[in-house]
Motif scaffolding. Structure first.
Motif, PDB file in Angstrom:
ATOM      1  N   UNK A 307       0.811  -1.216   0.000  1.00 27.87           N
ATOM      2  CA  UNK A 307       0.000   0.000   0.000  1.00 27.87           C
ATOM      3  C   UNK A 307       0.841   1.261   0.000  1.00 27.87           C
ATOM      4  N   UNK A 308       1.947   1.240   0.732  1.00 32.70           N
ATOM      5  CA  UNK A 308       2.824   2.418   0.798  1.00 32.70           C
ATOM      6  C   UNK A 308       3.424   2.747  -0.560  1.00 32.70           C
ATOM      7  N   UNK A 309       3.718   1.700  -1.342  1.00 32.61           N
ATOM      8  CA  UNK A 309       4.333   1.911  -2.658  1.00 32.61           C
ATOM      9  C   UNK A 309       3.461   2.778  -3.555  1.00 32.61           C
ATOM     10  N   UNK A 310       2.179   2.784  -3.308  1.00 31.93           N
ATOM     11  CA  UNK A 310       1.237   3.504  -4.173  1.00 31.93           C
ATOM     12  C   UNK A 310       0.955   4.933  -3.722  1.00 31.93           C
ATOM     13  N   UNK A 311       1.558   5.343  -2.605  1.00 31.87           N
ATOM     14  CA  UNK A 311       1.320   6.700  -2.103  1.00 31.87           C
ATOM     15  C   UNK A 311       2.478   7.594  -2.563  1.00 31.87           C
ATOM     16  N   UNK A 312       2.229   8.420  -3.542  1.00 32.83           N
ATOM     17  CA  UNK A 312       3.293   9.216  -4.165  1.00 32.83           C
ATOM     18  C   UNK A 312       3.937  10.198  -3.203  1.00 32.83           C
ATOM     19  N   UNK A 313       3.160  10.691  -2.246  1.00 30.86           N
ATOM     20  CA  UNK A 313       3.698  11.679  -1.304  1.00 30.86           C
ATOM     21  C   UNK A 313       4.744  11.084  -0.365  1.00 30.86           C
ATOM     22  N   UNK A 314       4.707   9.759  -0.194  1.00 25.83           N
ATOM     23  CA  UNK A 314       5.673   9.094   0.685  1.00 25.83           C
ATOM     24  C   UNK A 314       6.982   8.921  -0.076  1.00 25.83           C
ATOM     25  N   UNK A 315       8.030   9.578   0.411  1.00 26.28           N
ATOM     26  CA  UNK A 315       9.313   9.584  -0.293  1.00 26.28           C
ATOM     27  C   UNK A 315      10.271   8.492   0.187  1.00 26.28           C
ATOM     28  N   UNK A 316      10.014   7.960   1.378  1.00 27.05           N
ATOM     29  CA  UNK A 316      10.937   6.975   1.951  1.00 27.05           C
ATOM     30  C   UNK A 316      10.214   6.200   3.031  1.00 27.05           C
ATOM     31  N   UNK A 317      10.519   4.898   3.138  1.00 29.86           N
ATOM     32  CA  UNK A 317       9.953   4.111   4.231  1.00 29.86           C
ATOM     33  C   UNK A 317      10.850   2.910   4.496  1.00 29.86           C
ATOM     34  N   UNK A 318      10.798   2.422   5.733  1.00 33.41           N
ATOM     35  CA  UNK A 318      11.602   1.264   6.105  1.00 33.41           C
ATOM     36  C   UNK A 318      10.891  -0.013   5.676  1.00 33.41           C
ATOM     37  N   UNK A 319      11.658  -1.069   5.468  1.00 28.00           N
ATOM     38  CA  UNK A 319      11.114  -2.381   5.116  1.00 28.00           C
ATOM     39  C   UNK A 319      11.686  -3.403   6.104  1.00 28.00           C
ATOM     40  N   UNK A 320      11.109  -3.449   7.310  1.00 26.52           N
ATOM     41  CA  UNK A 320      11.674  -4.278   8.384  1.00 26.52           C
ATOM     42  C   UNK A 320      11.550  -5.773   8.119  1.00 26.52           C
ATOM     43  N   UNK A 321      12.403  -6.529   8.796  1.00 25.67           N
ATOM     44  CA  UNK A 321      12.374  -7.987   8.722  1.00 25.67           C
ATOM     45  C   UNK A 321      11.547  -8.597   9.846  1.00 25.67           C
ATOM     46  N   UNK A 322      10.985  -7.760  10.693  1.00 27.16           N
ATOM     47  CA  UNK A 322      10.187  -8.239  11.812  1.00 27.16           C
ATOM     48  C   UNK A 322       9.659  -7.077  12.611  1.00 27.16           C
ATOM     49  N   UNK A 323       9.189  -7.358  13.809  1.00 24.55           N
ATOM     50  CA  UNK A 323       8.647  -6.314  14.666  1.00 24.55           C
ATOM     51  C   UNK A 323       7.229  -5.934  14.287  1.00 24.55           C
ATOM     52  N   UNK A 324       6.843  -4.713  14.640  1.00 24.28           N
ATOM     53  CA  UNK A 324       5.449  -4.291  14.481  1.00 24.28           C
ATOM     54  C   UNK A 324       5.285  -2.978  13.724  1.00 24.28           C
ATOM     55  N   UNK A 325       6.386  -2.364  13.253  1.00 24.21           N
ATOM     56  CA  UNK A 325       6.281  -1.000  12.761  1.00 24.21           C
ATOM     57  C   UNK A 325       7.006  -0.759  11.435  1.00 24.21           C
ATOM     58  N   UNK A 326       6.455   0.200  10.695  1.00 24.53           N
ATOM     59  CA  UNK A 326       7.093   0.788   9.525  1.00 24.53           C
ATOM     60  C   UNK A 326       7.202   2.288   9.793  1.00 24.53           C
ATOM     61  N   UNK A 327       8.316   2.878   9.423  1.00 22.67           N
ATOM     62  CA  UNK A 327       8.506   4.322   9.586  1.00 22.67           C
ATOM     63  C   UNK A 327       8.636   4.946   8.210  1.00 22.67           C
ATOM     64  N   UNK A 328       7.918   6.030   7.997  1.00 24.14           N
ATOM     65  CA  UNK A 328       7.865   6.616   6.656  1.00 24.14           C
ATOM     66  C   UNK A 328       8.085   8.127   6.703  1.00 24.14           C
ATOM     67  N   UNK A 329       8.417   8.689   5.524  1.00 19.61           N
ATOM     68  CA  UNK A 329       8.649  10.120   5.402  1.00 19.61           C
ATOM     69  C   UNK A 329       7.907  10.669   4.192  1.00 19.61           C
ATOM     70  N   UNK A 330       7.498  11.923   4.312  1.00 19.60           N
ATOM     71  CA  UNK A 330       7.071  12.690   3.153  1.00 19.60           C
ATOM     72  C   UNK A 330       8.149  13.736   2.900  1.00 19.60           C
ATOM     73  N   UNK A 331       7.969  14.580   1.915  1.00 16.40           N
ATOM     74  CA  UNK A 331       9.010  15.537   1.543  1.00 16.40           C
ATOM     75  C   UNK A 331       9.389  16.439   2.720  1.00 16.40           C
ATOM     76  N   UNK A 332      10.681  16.731   2.854  1.00 17.23           N
ATOM     77  CA  UNK A 332      11.145  17.637   3.900  1.00 17.23           C
ATOM     78  C   UNK A 332      10.506  19.000   3.707  1.00 17.23           C
ATOM     79  N   UNK A 333      10.158  19.617   4.832  1.00 19.08           N
ATOM     80  CA  UNK A 333       9.483  20.902   4.779  1.00 19.08           C
ATOM     81  C   UNK A 333       7.980  20.778   4.889  1.00 19.08           C
ATOM     82  N   UNK A 334       7.450  19.568   4.663  1.00 23.05           N
ATOM     83  CA  UNK A 334       6.020  19.341   4.808  1.00 23.05           C
ATOM     84  C   UNK A 334       5.736  18.808   6.212  1.00 23.05           C
ATOM     85  N   UNK A 335       4.520  19.003   6.666  1.00 16.74           N
ATOM     86  CA  UNK A 335       4.133  18.574   8.007  1.00 16.74           C
ATOM     87  C   UNK A 335       3.074  17.480   7.904  1.00 16.74           C
ATOM     88  N   UNK A 336       3.400  16.315   8.451  1.00 18.66           N
ATOM     89  CA  UNK A 336       2.500  15.171   8.341  1.00 18.66           C
ATOM     90  C   UNK A 336       1.208  15.373   9.127  1.00 18.66           C
TER      91      UNK A 336
END
Length: 394
Positions: A307-336
Motif C-alpha cells: 500500500x505504501x508503494x502507491x502513495x506518491x507523497x511518501x518519499x521513503x519508508x523502512x522495510x523491516x524484517x520483523x517487529x510491528x512497525x514501519x517508519x515513513x517520510x514525506x518531503x522535507x518541509x512538509x508537516x504530516x
C-alpha cells in the motif's frame, strides 16, 4: 480545584502522545495503524484460562499471597534457559529480575542509576514511553545518528568522549519506531565500548522473537563480559500485554539495586501472572504461538508495504524484517499533521513521527503499525491514506 504544586521534573512532560492518540482510536469504525498491540488473534486466551485454572487449583493460596520482590523462583529458573536460547546470552539466576513489563525495567534502571543531569545517549527516533521515562528522571538526552544498520559507531564513540554518558538506551532489533535492526558488528562493538568507557547499556528487546525473515541475531548482552549491559525483555508482544510480565538481565549487583527500587514501586510482579508465563515456557507453548503469529504478521507487513508503494507523497519508508512497525517520510518541509487530521476525519489513525525524536522536529515523518488490523482492513486503510495523501499533495 486544589492548587497543587507539582514537582519541577514534570514541567516538560506532557504525557505519551501515543497513549493520548489511542483514545481517539476507540471511536467506532476507526482503522488504527497507531498502536503497538499484538493482534487479538495472537492472544492465547484459552490457554491462559486453562493454565490459570490449573495453577489456582493446585497452588492458589500461595499464588494469591504476597511474593518475593526478587520474583517467582520457577520463572527465574526457566528464564535462564529462555534467555540463552532466544537472546544468546548466558546469565545466572541471580542476574535476572522479573518485572511488570520491560517498561518497569527501564524505570527501575533510571531510578537506580541516574542523577539529574546525567547524560543518556539515545537513538533518534526512539520509543516515546522510555523517552518520557528518561525525561522524568531529568536525564540529559543526546541523540545518536543511525542508518539502515543501526546506530553509527563513529557517532557513539565521539559522543561518549564528548559527554561521558552514564547510559546508552537502544532498541537494536526491529526498533520502535523505525523497524530497523542493528547488525552484529555494531552490537559487539557497543558491548566493548560499554566496558571500555564504563557506560550502562539498556538494551530494550521486546520484539526479538517477532522475525519474519532472516536469521536470529545475538543480543548486545551476549557480547557483554563485564556486566555493563542490561537486557530488557518482555512477554507482552508474544503472550499478553495485559499480564505485564517482563524481565531484566544484568550484573547481579545492579539486580540487587533494581530489586530495592522495585520494593517501593509494586512490591512484586503478580505471582499468578509470573506463574502463567512460567508454564508457557515450561510446556514449550510459546514457540508455536510465535510461529503462527509471525506468519500472519509477515503477511500484514507485506500488505502494508504494498500500500505504501502507491502513495506518491511518501518519499521513503523502512522495510523491516520483523517487529510491528514501519517508519515513513514525506518531503522535507512538509508537516504530516496536515495528513493526519484528514486521515482521522476518514477514520484512519497513524502516529506522527515528531514525538519519537528526543529534540523534536522531523514533522515530515510518521509511524504505521500493521499487527492490529487484518489484511482486508489494512488494504482498506491504506487506500484511504492514499486518497488523503494524494488530496493533500495537490
Amino acid at each position: 480545584m486544589a492548587d497543587i504544586s507539582y514537582a519541577k521534573r514534570l514541567e516538560p512532560i506532557t504525557g505519551s502522545a501515543i497513549r493520548e492518540l489511542l483514545k481517539l482510536t476507540a471511536k467506532p469504525g476507526m482503522i488504527s495503524f497507531a498502536g503497538g498491540n499484538p493482534g487479538n488473534f495472537a492472544l492465547p486466551d484459552k490457554q491462559v484460562a486453562e493454565i490459570a485454572h490449573e495453577l489456582l487449583l493446585s497452588n492458589g493460596k500461595k499464588l494469591l499471597q504476597y511474593g518475593p520482590t526478587e520474583g517467582y523462583r520457577p520463572l527465574i529458573e526457566v528464564l535462564v534457559k529462555y534467555i540463552k536460547e532466544e537472546f544468546g546470552a548466558d546469565v545466572s539466576e541471580d542476574e535476572i529480575l522479573p518485572v511488570s513489563g520491560s517498561s518497569q525495567a527501564m524505570d527501575l534502571l533510571c531510578k537506580a542509576c541516574l542523577n539529574p543531569g546525567d547524560t543518556v545517549l539515545v537513538e533518534s527516533p526512539t520509543f516515546i514511553g522510555n523517552l518520557q521515562c528518561l525525561k522524568i528522571f531529568e536525564a540529559n538526552l543526546v541523540p545518536l545518528e543511525s542508518d539502515e544498520h543501526g546506530i553509527v559507531l563513529e557517532d557513539i564513540e565521539q559522543k561518549i568522549k564528548q559527554y561521558n554518558p552514564k547510559m546508552l538506551y537502544t532498541i537494536p532489533t526491529f526498533q520502535n519506531p523505525t523497524g530497523i535492526t542493528m547488525n552484529v558488528e555494531r552490537r559487539k562493538a557497543i558491548a566493548e565500548m560499554a566496558a571500555e568507557y564504563k557506560m550502562i547499556v539498556a538494551e530494550d528487546d521486546p520484539y526479538h522473537c517477532l522475525r519474519y525473515k532472516g536469521e536470529n541475531l545475538p543480543t548486545i548482552k551476549s557480547f557483554d563480559k563485564d556486566g555493563w549491559v542490561a537486557l530488557l525483555g518482555s512477554f507482552s508482544k508474544v503472550i499478553s500485554p495485559g499480564l505485564r510480565v517482563g524481565f531484566v538481565a544484568t550484573d547481579k549487583n545492579l539486580i540487587r539495586k533494581l530489586t530495592i527500587c522495585k520494593q517501593s514501586a509494586d512490591v512484586h510482579t503478580p505471582n499468578l501472572n509470573q506463574a502463567i508465563v512460567t508454564e508457557f515456557l515450561k510446556r514449550n507453548l510459546l514457540k508455536d504461538i510465535v510461529i503462527n503469529a509471525c506468519k500472519v504478521y509477515g503477511e500484514q507487513l507485506n500488505t502494508m508495504l504494498d500500500g505504501l508503494k502507491n502513495i506518491k507523497a511518501v518519499t521513503k519508508y523502512t522495510e523491516p524484517s520483523g517487529g510491528l512497525f514501519i517508519f515513513a517520510e514525506i518531503a522535507k518541509g512538509k508537516n504530516v499533521n496536515d495528513y493526519f487530521k484528514k486521515a482521522l476525519e476518514k477514520n484512519v489513525a497513524f502516529v506522527p513521527g515528531a514525538p519519537f525524536y528526543p529534540q523534536g522536529g522531523h514533522e515530515n515523518t510518521f509511524r504505521l503499525n500493521f499487527s492490529n488490523a487484518d489484511i482486508e482492513t489494512i488494504k482498506k486503510g491504506m487506500d484511504i491514506l492514499k486518497e488523503v495523501f494524494d488530496e493533500q499533495g495537490e
